[in-house]
Scaffold this motif. Structure first.
Motif, PDB file in Angstrom:
ATOM      1  N   PRO A  98       0.816  -1.219   0.000  1.00 29.77           N
ATOM      2  CA  PRO A  98       0.000   0.000   0.000  1.00 29.77           C
ATOM      3  C   PRO A  98       0.852   1.272   0.000  1.00 29.77           C
ATOM      4  O   PRO A  98       0.452   2.272  -0.608  1.00 29.77           O
ATOM      5  CB  PRO A  98      -0.814  -0.134   1.283  1.00 29.77           C
TER       6      PRO A  98
ATOM      7  N   THR B 258      -5.829  -1.313  -6.406  1.00 31.77           N
ATOM      8  CA  THR B 258      -6.029  -2.524  -5.605  1.00 31.77           C
ATOM      9  C   THR B 258      -4.831  -2.799  -4.700  1.00 31.77           C
ATOM     10  O   THR B 258      -4.988  -3.393  -3.625  1.00 31.77           O
ATOM     11  CB  THR B 258      -6.307  -3.741  -6.503  1.00 31.77           C
TER      12      THR B 258
ATOM     13  N   LEU C 174      -5.490  -0.226  -1.765  1.00 31.72           N
ATOM     14  CA  LEU C 174      -6.596  -0.605  -0.879  1.00 31.72           C
ATOM     15  C   LEU C 174      -6.882  -2.098  -1.068  1.00 31.72           C
ATOM     16  O   LEU C 174      -7.891  -2.487  -1.664  1.00 31.72           O
ATOM     17  CB  LEU C 174      -7.841   0.225  -1.205  1.00 31.72           C
ATOM     18  N   PRO C 175      -6.006  -2.954  -0.586  1.00 34.01           N
ATOM     19  CA  PRO C 175      -6.159  -4.397  -0.835  1.00 34.01           C
ATOM     20  C   PRO C 175      -7.440  -4.977  -0.258  1.00 34.01           C
ATOM     21  O   PRO C 175      -7.939  -5.987  -0.757  1.00 34.01           O
ATOM     22  CB  PRO C 175      -4.918  -5.006  -0.186  1.00 34.01           C
ATOM     23  N   ASP C 176      -7.996  -4.338   0.782  1.00 34.34           N
ATOM     24  CA  ASP C 176      -9.244  -4.844   1.359  1.00 34.34           C
ATOM     25  C   ASP C 176     -10.431  -4.626   0.432  1.00 34.34           C
ATOM     26  O   ASP C 176     -11.506  -5.218   0.627  1.00 34.34           O
ATOM     27  CB  ASP C 176      -9.514  -4.178   2.703  1.00 34.34           C
ATOM     28  N   LEU C 177     -10.238  -3.768  -0.617  1.00 36.50           N
ATOM     29  CA  LEU C 177     -11.307  -3.521  -1.581  1.00 36.50           C
ATOM     30  C   LEU C 177     -10.985  -4.134  -2.950  1.00 36.50           C
ATOM     31  O   LEU C 177     -11.637  -3.808  -3.943  1.00 36.50           O
ATOM     32  CB  LEU C 177     -11.550  -2.016  -1.738  1.00 36.50           C
TER      33      LEU C 177
ATOM     34  N   GLU D  55     -11.188  -7.296  -3.952  1.00 32.44           N
ATOM     35  CA  GLU D  55     -12.139  -8.302  -4.409  1.00 32.44           C
ATOM     36  C   GLU D  55     -13.542  -7.719  -4.450  1.00 32.44           C
ATOM     37  O   GLU D  55     -13.918  -6.918  -3.587  1.00 32.44           O
ATOM     38  CB  GLU D  55     -12.113  -9.522  -3.492  1.00 32.44           C
TER      39      GLU D  55
ATOM     40  N   ARG E 112     -14.561   3.415   0.813  1.00 28.93           N
ATOM     41  CA  ARG E 112     -15.159   2.537   1.823  1.00 28.93           C
ATOM     42  C   ARG E 112     -16.600   2.931   2.129  1.00 28.93           C
ATOM     43  O   ARG E 112     -17.420   2.067   2.456  1.00 28.93           O
ATOM     44  CB  ARG E 112     -14.285   2.539   3.078  1.00 28.93           C
TER      45      ARG E 112
ATOM     46  N   ARG F 137     -18.635   1.371  -0.658  1.00 28.09           N
ATOM     47  CA  ARG F 137     -18.728  -0.088  -0.423  1.00 28.09           C
ATOM     48  C   ARG F 137     -19.692  -0.388   0.729  1.00 28.09           C
ATOM     49  O   ARG F 137     -20.483  -1.348   0.644  1.00 28.09           O
ATOM     50  CB  ARG F 137     -17.337  -0.650  -0.134  1.00 28.09           C
TER      51      ARG F 137
END
Length: 589
Positions: free
Chosen positions: A167, A208, A211-214, A216, A298, A301
């Motif tokens: 990140p 991606t 923001l790796p949590d977003l 997928e 976020r 989402r």
């Protein structure tokens, strides 16, 4: 106070810097935002070779009055002098590049970015920009090929070299990504899919990783387990303001069936205005997301949307960055910027069945959804006509051809149509609107058109009219006093064509092979005005000449516009089709 400022300029011209500074300071003490005094102080600092101070003062003046060309040119001169005095200062070179870019001098801006990278090879914004800059006004068609090769090289190098693994690394690259999109690329009138695919992969790679949590996509929430069974649909744009995008797409939001849909809208990167408040009142949920970008992603989402529409991907880097993430199970874009996004995260492109050519699918990375008619429920302005030709300084008896598109829509290979019309309509005027801030573009465009008229043996001063940037009400009034609206060839007018027709102004268009060149074609088809749709350049000229010289024909076209516009405006059939598509796509019914 005005006399004091005039005295300051007099002293400056006489070389009395101390006296000039005193006069300007007194004016600024009374009004710190006095543009003339700020300009004068900037000129005093330039004369004293205090270019660091000069750039700050002139930038303040330019921000307050971007339409004043002299202030912009003085600002650029001060920036150039500062970068010359401090050759190792990458920030000075970059500031010059930004100033030149804003004024429209792209070649010089590119040189300044190269200087930035020589002074600081790690300058991330310059690295992302340097070979992706594109002019909005080309001198000749050969220039287009040169700049396109540069852009392709720039995108290829970025895709090959930018691959953040953390990140933190992605956040560093994000500084470059958020400087600009490939906005100008589509105005070259070519198939942009290969370049957009390459750049789209790059943008998604950075976002991606940041923001790796977003990274997928979210799973859909089964309707069986919901208390509220309605479909949650979102619309995200930086231009839900008094802007073309708000005008074109507000009808989708206004007319969606609230018994079946919950409507969320997001303003992603602009200051809200009166139009924003009106649009917000149409929504069940409205969010201003102009703050922290990660928080904005976020929040979208967290709203657990079923479908998310970005109507204009490519116009704003912040919206493009958000669109590169999968914030809803199904994501779409549309023709607010009528070119494929190239983003793997975007599933569908909402287009117009009348605008899109039969083979249009091949130009998109997204799957096409062809909505009926012009695809939007456009509500035209109802402001009354106030101004006359005299108010615009236009001759009462001349034939006025309105050419009111953004200058980048006029490609040099089509300049010859204007003198070709003028040769047959001797008392004709072609009215163009200058850009408010891109003064060097304005100069270049005017010189190019003047050269076209001279090459045809015509006096450009007799036929060409360049008027200053207009506010919305004046723009509408200008439509009301014109005789014929000449559509731009290659990138057709959408909102402008609709508003021209709302004033019963006849429109001439020549559709091209890409959807962005067929907006007016679709609009005129909806009105049954095939008479105004040319098949080639000769037909374009002939139709324009006939409308300019045959009063009865022109009056007849005006009458048909008035009689048929009920089928064009506030057409809710595209909204019903959008509802049906989304309902089926998310698995309801």
């Amino acid at each position: 106070m005005r006399m004091g400022i005039e005295n300051g300029w007099t002293k400056l011209e006489a070389g009395d810097l101390q006296g000039a500074e005193q006069a300007f300071r007194q004016a600024l003490a009374s009004d710190p935002k006095d543009v003339n005094a700020l300009h004068g102080m900037g000129r005093v600092a330039m004369a004293a070779r205090r270019f660091d101070i000069a750039t700050d003062l002139l930038n303040q003046a330019k921000s307050l009055a971007p339409e004043i060309e002299r202030i912009t040119l003085d600002f650029l001169q001060a920036c150039a002098a500062l970068s010359a005095m401090q050759p190792g200062n990458a920030l000075a070179h970059y500031a010059l590049a930004q100033g030149l870019l804003g004024a429209g001098d792209i070649e010089a801006a590119r040189d300044a970015l190269l200087a930035t990278l020589l002074a600081d090879p790690g300058h991330v914004q310059a690295r992302w920009m340097v070979n992706r800059l594109l002019p909005r006004v080309y001198v000749n068609p050969q220039e287009i090929a040169l700049w396109r090769r540069r852009a392709a090289t720039g995108v290829a190098i970025l895709e090959a070299t930018v691959d953040p693994k953390t990140p933190e690394q992605a956040g560093h690259e994000l500084q470059g990504l958020l400087v600009r999109t490939n906005f100008e690329l589509a105005y070259q009138g070519q198939d942009d899919k290969p370049l957009q695919l390459s750049y789209g992969r790059l943008v998604q790679r950075v976002m991606t990783a940041w923001l790796p949590d977003l990274a997928e996509p979210p799973g859909p929430v089964p309707f069986a387990f919901r208390e509220d069974k309605r479909i949650r649909i979102g619309f995200a744009s930086s231009f839900f303001t008094s802007h073309t995008i708000g005008l074109l797409f507000a009808g989708w939001i206004r007319h969606l069936d609230r018994k079946r849909f919950v409507v969320h809208s997001y303003l992603t990167n602009s200051k809200p205005d009166v139009s924003t408040k009106v649009l917000a009142g149409m929504c069940d949920v409205f969010r201003d997301l102009s703050g922290d970008l990660a928080e904005a992603a976020r929040l979208i989402r967290a709203d657990k949307l079923d479908a998310l529409i970005y109507p204009d991907i490519g116009m704003d880097p912040r919206s493009q960055a958000l669109a590169a993430l999968k914030l809803a199970p199904m994501q779409m874009t549309s023709w607010g910027h009528p070119v494929t996004s190239g983003l793997p995260s975007i599933d569908y492109f909402l287009t117009s069945d009348l605008m899109e050519p039969d083979e249009g699918d091949k130009f998109y990375s997204e799957r096409l959804v062809r909505l009926p008619n012009i695809s939007v429920a456009y509500h035209p302005s109802s402001l009354p006509q106030v101004k006359s030709r005299a108010d615009f300084g236009l001759p009462a008896d001349a034939v006025l051809y309105l050419c009111c598109q953004a200058l980048q829509k006029y490609l040099p290979q089509f300049d010859a149509v204007f003198p070709a019309i003028a040769k047959q309509v001797q008392d004709s005027r072609f009215i163009f609107i200058r850009h408010k801030t891109r003064h060097i573009d304005n100069r270049r465009f005017q010189m190019r058109l003047e050269a076209a008229f001279k090459a045809a043996g015509l006096d450009p001063a007799r036929h060409l009219v360049f008027i200053p940037w207009l506010d919305w009400t004046d723009f509408l009034d200008l439509n009301g006093v014109a005789d014929v609206f000449l559509d731009s060839i290659g990138w057709s007018g959408g909102n402008t064509t609709l508003e021209a027709l709302s004033r019963h102004l006849p429109v001439v268009t020549l559709p091209t092979g890409l959807m962005r060149g067929r907006h007016a074609h679709a609009i005129l088809k909806r009105l049954g005005l095939d008479d105004c749709i040319a098949k080639d350049l000769e037909g374009f000229v002939a139709t324009a000449v006939k409308l300019g010289t045959d009063g009865a024909f022109r009056s007849g076209i005006r009458g048909r516009i008035e009689a048929g516009k009920g089928a064009l405006f506030d057409d809710t059939s595209p909204v019903r089709a959008l509802e049906a598509f989304v309902t089926k796509a998310v698995g309801v019914g």
